[in-house]
Design a protein around this motif. Structure first.
Motif, PDB file in Angstrom:
ATOM      1  N   GLU A   1      20.659  29.567  31.594  1.00 57.37           N
ATOM      2  CA  GLU A   1      20.284  29.002  30.295  1.00 57.37           C
ATOM      3  C   GLU A   1      21.512  28.432  29.578  1.00 57.37           C
ATOM      4  OE1 GLU A   1      16.906  30.399  27.543  1.00 57.37           O
ATOM      5  OE2 GLU A   1      18.622  31.621  26.939  1.00 57.37           O
ATOM      6  N   ALA A   2      22.591  29.206  29.597  1.00 60.84           N
ATOM      7  CA  ALA A   2      23.817  28.752  28.949  1.00 60.84           C
ATOM      8  C   ALA A   2      24.307  27.451  29.571  1.00 60.84           C
ATOM      9  CB  ALA A   2      24.889  29.832  29.057  1.00 60.84           C
ATOM     10  N   LEU A   3      24.279  27.385  30.904  1.00 62.94           N
ATOM     11  CA  LEU A   3      24.786  26.190  31.586  1.00 62.94           C
ATOM     12  C   LEU A   3      23.841  24.996  31.434  1.00 62.94           C
ATOM     13  CD1 LEU A   3      26.224  27.754  34.874  1.00 62.94           C
ATOM     14  CD2 LEU A   3      27.509  26.731  32.985  1.00 62.94           C
ATOM     15  N   THR A   4      22.555  25.250  31.340  1.00 59.98           N
ATOM     16  CA  THR A   4      21.585  24.168  31.206  1.00 59.98           C
ATOM     17  C   THR A   4      21.728  23.470  29.863  1.00 59.98           C
ATOM     18  OG1 THR A   4      20.053  25.429  32.558  1.00 59.98           O
ATOM     19  CG2 THR A   4      19.121  23.612  31.309  1.00 59.98           C
ATOM     20  N   LEU A   5      22.030  24.254  28.814  1.00 60.96           N
ATOM     21  CA  LEU A   5      21.922  23.724  27.463  1.00 60.96           C
ATOM     22  C   LEU A   5      23.237  23.290  26.841  1.00 60.96           C
ATOM     23  CD1 LEU A   5      19.369  26.322  26.061  1.00 60.96           C
ATOM     24  CD2 LEU A   5      18.901  23.936  26.615  1.00 60.96           C
TER      25      LEU A   5
ATOM     26  N   GLU B   1      28.319  20.112  18.225  1.00 54.55           N
ATOM     27  CA  GLU B   1      28.484  20.749  19.529  1.00 54.55           C
ATOM     28  C   GLU B   1      27.389  21.791  19.760  1.00 54.55           C
ATOM     29  OE1 GLU B   1      32.251  22.509  22.072  1.00 54.55           O
ATOM     30  OE2 GLU B   1      32.082  23.054  19.964  1.00 54.55           O
ATOM     31  N   PHE B   2      27.030  21.940  21.014  1.00 50.07           N
ATOM     32  CA  PHE B   2      26.055  22.964  21.396  1.00 50.07           C
ATOM     33  C   PHE B   2      26.826  24.024  22.176  1.00 50.07           C
ATOM     34  CE2 PHE B   2      21.347  23.524  22.316  1.00 50.07           C
ATOM     35  CZ  PHE B   2      21.473  24.805  22.799  1.00 50.07           C
ATOM     36  N   VAL B   3      27.002  25.199  21.584  1.00 57.00           N
ATOM     37  CA  VAL B   3      27.736  26.239  22.310  1.00 57.00           C
ATOM     38  C   VAL B   3      26.819  27.426  22.608  1.00 57.00           C
ATOM     39  CG1 VAL B   3      29.944  25.623  21.269  1.00 57.00           C
ATOM     40  CG2 VAL B   3      28.603  27.471  20.275  1.00 57.00           C
ATOM     41  N   ALA B   4      27.052  27.996  23.784  1.00 56.46           N
ATOM     42  CA  ALA B   4      26.315  29.200  24.161  1.00 56.46           C
ATOM     43  C   ALA B   4      27.234  30.397  23.973  1.00 56.46           C
ATOM     44  CB  ALA B   4      25.860  29.098  25.602  1.00 56.46           C
TER      45      ALA B   4
END
Lengths: 264, 288
Positions: free
Chosen positions: A203-207, A40-43
């Motif tokens: 940035e958080a939403l993009t990634l 998972e990719f979490v911001a």
């Protein structure tokens, strides 16, 4: 970059206090519970100084929670280790090593022989886009290039978890967009579990697959947002803008609170 | 970009620019030479003007003649290559003392940088001893070791020790925490962190300290020799020549001391710096 539902990182009742019992006592994190799944990719999003980097450093093993348990693969984190890789905002490349030598650092430590190191290095410069800069010293590279080297250094020894501490915070907007695109590509190729600290909502939403919004100090997770938008993401899409609006409002409220704690 | 539309003019212009650029690079060197030559010329005129006794203020041309003469074969009571023997003796004592100090002080400095208690206990001592002019210790050294090489080497060690310790310790202490973290997360052992991170990161400080130390060692060796040497050494030569009112040799010695000191400080360390800290972009501000 979908996760397989296996818990990779688990935080249970994490509390972090700096200088406990002294004059300068600061409670950075009040009570933190979260789970991050494998792949998972979490911001980790929050106002400056809220304790999100502190949390990242605890996952890295550089710092320890005052209370609570922090688990990686079900085991208590007791210190740093090569199952994790880290990328700092200030790149933190070793200036006495060339790009190649920086990237191969972790492999050297692991005792990988030179020919295997060279093969791995070739894969990485293809993946990260560093051709032509292999033997440059860090000080001769642009910020964007330095951060590419730092990402390659963190990925070189193939850790499960990639920890990124505001990695693109010092880059200009154009370079940052480019890095976002390339990082999405890297993530699709490697399926790392990524913890990405940022104070940029876009940035958080993009990634990320999920965004943990940290409250003002002492931090708790204020809310968790599932980013249900297919990649590549259009920052002008309706759902994106909707989530962005919501997160900005929620974040701003915390920034306000932080301002009243420490006038910075 | 310009292809075949390049005008011959432009080449000529860039050639001139290149010429100018080269000239600009040579300029500091040319000015240095002119400055020294000008000073020597003024002195020459002054010395021969009759305003002073040339026996006390010998003209540079005579000093130069003395240097050449003493570098060459001997005559009468003077043995061959006398100047080279003196210079060789001085450099030998310098290197002996300096290397002992360099090794011992670097080790202590690095340890102090890594261990807070050691730092807290040693730092006051260093702060006290560092500013004491080394020459102050010459009388004591003569009492302890007698006249001769031991005393001179001891003085050189004391003279070069403290700046090295001080800088090495400061270098370790100013190593960014994140360098250490970036290494630790890869699973690096303490030994690996020391050799692969701490030592190279401290290099610019170590070099700055060594440079400062070598300068101090050079001053120390000459002052040690003036009081404690019995046969060879530039310091001895200068002091000995004074007894015979041989001012030309006295000044010849001073000139040689200046030249060797310049070579040690400027040339040797410039090469080391070019190969290391300049390339890495980590050169620290010059200490004195």
């Amino acid at each position: 970059m979908a996760s397989n539902g296996r818990v990779k990182i688990q935080a249970r009742g994490i509390q972090k206090t700096f200088n406990p019992g002294e004059d300068g006592e600061v409670r950075a994190i009040d009570r933190l519970d979260l789970e991050v799944y494998e792949g998972e990719f979490v911001a980790l999003l929050g106002p400056s100084g809220c304790g999100k980097s502190t949390f990242l450093y605890m996952v890295a093993g550089f710092a320890h929670p005052t209370q609570g348990e922090l688990l990686l693969d079900g085991k208590l984190i007791t210190g740093p280790g090569p199952d994790r890789g880290i990328v700092f905002q200030e790149y933190v490349l070793f200036p006495w090593r060339t790009a190649r030598q920086n990237i191969e650092f972790g492999l050297e430590i692991a005792g990988v022989p030179p020919d295997a190191r060279a093969r791995r290095f070739k894969e990485l410069i293809e993946l990260i886009g560093l051709k032509g800069f292999e033997d440059a010293y860090p000080q001769t590279l642009s910020g964007g290039m330095q951060q590419r080297v730092a990402i390659a250094r963190a990925l070189a020894y193939d850790p499960d978890v990639l920890l990124m501490d505001e990695p693109f915070g010092a880059l200009d907007a154009q370079t940052r967009r480019r890095m976002h695109r390339d990082l999405v590509h890297v993530e699709e190729a490697t399926h790392k579990t990524v913890l990405f600290v940022t104070h940029s909502v876009v940035e958080a939403l993009t990634l990320s697959d999920r965004v943990f919004l940290f409250s003002a100090r002492p931090s708790v997770i204020k809310e968790t947002i599932e980013v249900d938008i297919p990649r590549p993401r259009d920052v002008t899409g309706a759902r994106f803008v909707e989530l962005e609006r919501h997160l900005i409002d929620s974040l701003d409220a915390e920034v306000e609170k932080m301002m009243s704690i420490s006038p910075e | 970009m310009l292809g075949d539309t390049t005008q011959p003019n432009e080449e000529a212009i860039s050639a001139i620019r290149l010429g100018r650029w080269k000239l600009a690079r040579l300029r500091p060197f040319v000015v240095s030479v002119l400055s020294l030559a000008g000073f020597a010329l003024l002195w020459e005129v002054f010395s021969r003007s009759g305003a002073v006794n040339p026996l006390l203020v010998p003209p540079p041309s005579e000093v130069f003649r003395t240097i050449v003469e003493q570098i060459g074969p001997g005559s009468g009571e003077r043995p061959s290559y006398l100047m080279l023997r003196h210079t060789g003796a001085t450099v030998l004592l310098l290197l002996a003392g300096y290397f002992i100090a360099a090794v011992a002080a670097t080790v202590l400095g690095l340890l102090m940088g890594m261990n807070r208690h050691l730092y807290e206990w040693c730092n006051p001592l260093i702060s006290f001893f560092m500013p004491i002019p080394t020459i102050t210790l010459v009388p004591v050294a003569i009492l302890w070791f007698g006249l001769g090489a031991y005393t001179v080497v001891f003085i050189v060690i004391i003279g070069s020790y403290f700046p090295i310790v001080y800088n090495a310790a400061a270098g370790v202490r100013s190593t960014p925490q994140k360098y250490i973290w970036a290494a630790r997360i890869t699973g690096a052992s303490k030994t690996q962190i020391f050799f692969k991170v701490l030592l190279p990161s401290t290099m610019s400080y170590i070099i700055a300290g060594q440079k400062l130390a070598l300068g101090r060692a050079w001053r120390a060796v000459i002052s040690g020799e003036i009081f404690a040497s019995t046969q060879y050494g530039l310091g001895f030569m200068i002091f000995d020549a004074r007894t015979f009112l041989d001012t030309e040799t006295v000044f010849a010695g001073i000139v040689i001391v200046g030249i060797v000191g310049l070579v040690l400080e400027k040339i040797i360390f410039r090469c080391i710096e070019r190969l290391t800290v300049d390339r890495w972009g980590t050169a620290t501000a010059k200490t004195i």
